[in-house]
Scaffold this active site. Structure first.
Site, PDB file in Angstrom:
ATOM      1  NE  ARG A   1     -22.412 117.304  31.320  1.00 16.99           N
ATOM      2  CZ  ARG A   1     -21.704 116.857  32.353  1.00 16.99           C
ATOM      3  NH1 ARG A   1     -22.295 116.595  33.503  1.00 16.99           N
ATOM      4  NH2 ARG A   1     -20.403 116.686  32.236  1.00 16.99           N
TER       5      ARG A   1
ATOM      6  CE  LYS B   1     -11.638 100.952  28.748  1.00 15.80           C
ATOM      7  NZ  LYS B   1     -10.840 102.108  29.209  1.00 15.80           N
TER       8      LYS B   1
END
Lengths: 360, 360
Positions: free
Chosen positions: A38, A101
């Protein structure tokens, strides 16, 4: 025929992305083509700090990576709550997905990700690196050896690490809106996976969370455990925590053999890793010692396990791109089972340590 | 001053009595003075096979040993169901009592034994040999080291062995009228003791048996496990079984340290024993290895742990006999707590895996 080089885009500048960037560089069939954050500044600094190829593209958004036609696959080391959005979008943009994960906030959510990958013909794999270490294959051989290991009876797994004050206040893994499952999602994921791995991915019948989970003040799990049991009598337990010294055990006991290791997720050293195997162990005649003793097996690897993961993922992507094969279903299937058990442990904790029947 | 030699009578010719006979011979402050069996023949053969002193008395009954004024102490390697009768009688005959484990069928029953020992001023100790290995003291130092181990958070213990067909049909440990607690009383005893040892004998608040215990056709436990939790958040699990390969683990994890060993009850070798200790373990900068690594500590012992047990027991008996001290209460207290938790696991299994609050 020359190997196809799979071109990776990295989505976000998480700490773990440093290790995976190096892994992509080490894998002969992969290269980093793009990174998006970002913050363009952060992406630029990340690329430079991690020796990206000079022609790697640097983007100030995640979308730009997904829109880049030169990107074959993406690595998504994002907080769990963002997985569904970005993994689905990546699949829709026909990018193969290597996902951190835990894969999702729930198996139901993960099904949406799998569905998107399947309908767009892209490969899915989660980032559980130890699955790809040659030691893991060697241990599998032992567990599958009826003569020396026999029938599996019990598994115990433990992954704890001592998070510092900064982690316990600021890390995404203690934030309910980011990695809502805390230690269960982070270290518990590995424990659950190791148990599933040991039982060759047969789902247990029931899961019960153990008493004594610890939560932070906003309800995120900092420590917990569970007991799993199978129809045929196999049993397993695990303990995961952010509040204890670094410990990383798997013990699998069969009718004829015992497997031990203490560094299953991150081997003590990069180039070689060991495990202990004992077969038909017994006492000496006067029960004052053991005969035989368990033995230590050491497996060397030229590439670290994370590079082997990238290589395997890239090989599967190449199978799809260059050979027209279908995506390998083994990996999303394993991810889903892991998530399903994670959900079951969470549910058992929420229901006051009730027994949870594991569905499909 | 010359050491007093404590004169032992052995009650019964159990297999384990061979090892303890040798231990008595090895301990400089103990000697075997008598053996009694219900069969004089068997006692004679046992004495000869185990190199008893030529003047050792051989009796065709247990009572005769208890009535022998030259016997200071008795070792009782009898089936659990016989403990209350013979241990109480031995105490009444003013014999100090070294008793096989589990000490009784229940803590209530054991209280009768303790009461008999206390009121007759005799020393009690159970035959848990590993308590006396110098390794155990060394490990205790590590667990008590706040700087390197920190605060204990979790313990896991596992003791399984693969009983053969003959054992599973004929051994006293599968007979409801002899060792009614089966694998829980035999191997589970050691697991529970190791957990109690690790927490410095603080009783847990609750005990819950884990799903999946295995029973033989007459209801004796062949395999089971439990989860224990403490008021302050400590947790422990154990697994014990007659149906798996020989495995003998203790893992204790603290905020700053981790202890591992894989041969806690019977060390792999008689003369030296090891454990692994890790303190403030962490990953390297890129999370591709550990810094520091856990280290292996090896402790030599000239005497095997069972001889050290006999020596310590004999020293306490000498304190009473020669110095007029009171019996040491530490040992019966530890035995009682172990039995109390064994009872709690049994109760939880019988009540369908209910939570059992641990009383006193």
């Amino acid at each position: 025929m020359a190997e196809t080089i799979i071109r990776f885009g990295i989505i976000g500048c998480a700490e773990i992305a440093r290790k995976v960037s190096r892994a992509i560089a080490l894998a002969s069939n992969a290269t980093v083509t793009a990174i998006g954050s970002r913050s363009l500044d952060k992406a630029t600094r990340f690329a430079s700090a991690n020796n990206f190829p000079p022609d790697a593209k640097i983007y100030g958004s995640y979308e730009a990576v997904l829109d880049d036609p030169d990107v074959d696959a993406v690595y998504l080391p994002l907080p769990t709550s963002l997985h569904i959005h970005w993994a689905v979008l990546a699949a829709q943009k026909k990018k193969h997905v290597l996902l951190g994960k835990p894969v999702a906030l729930s198996a139901v959510e993960f099904d949406t990700i799998i569905e998107a990958c399947e309908s767009n013909g892209v490969q899915f794999m989660d980032g559980t690196m130890w699955m790809h270490h040659p030691r893991t294959a060697k241990m599998r051989e032992f567990l599958s050896d009826k003569q020396h290991f026999g029938q599996l009876k019990s598994v115990h797994s433990c992954f704890t690490f001592g998070a510092d004050r900064d982690f316990l206040v600021n890390d995404i893994r203690v934030k309910p809106d980011l990695d809502a499952h805390g230690a269960l999602g982070d270290s518990g994921w590995y424990c659950i996976r190791s148990i599933l791995w040991a039982v060759d991915y047969e789902l247990p019948k029931t899961v019960i969370a153990l008493r004594g989970p610890v939560f932070n003040e906003v309800g995120v799990i900092l420590s917990c455990g569970a007991s799993l049991s199978w129809e045929d009598g196999k049993v397993a337990t695990f303990h995961c925590s952010f509040l204890s010294n670094l410990t990383m055990d798997v013990t699998a006991v069969g009718t004829k053999g015992t497997l031990h290791l203490h560094d299953f997720i991150i081997p003590f050293e990069e180039k070689e890793a060991s495990f202990s195997a004992g077969s038909e162990l017994a006492f000496n005649e006067l029960v004052t010692g053991w005969v035989p003793l368990p033995s230590k097996h050491t497996i060397r690897t030229d590439l670290p396990q994370e590079a082997l993961m990238v290589r395997e993922f890239s090989r599967l992507v190449e199978n799809i791109k260059a050979k027209g094969l279908n995506p390998e279903k083994k990996w999303p299937t394993i991810s889903r089972k892991t998530q399903l058990l994670l959900d079951a442990v969470k549910a058992s904790i929420e229901r006051g340590f009730e027994t949870v029947e594991v569905g499909n």
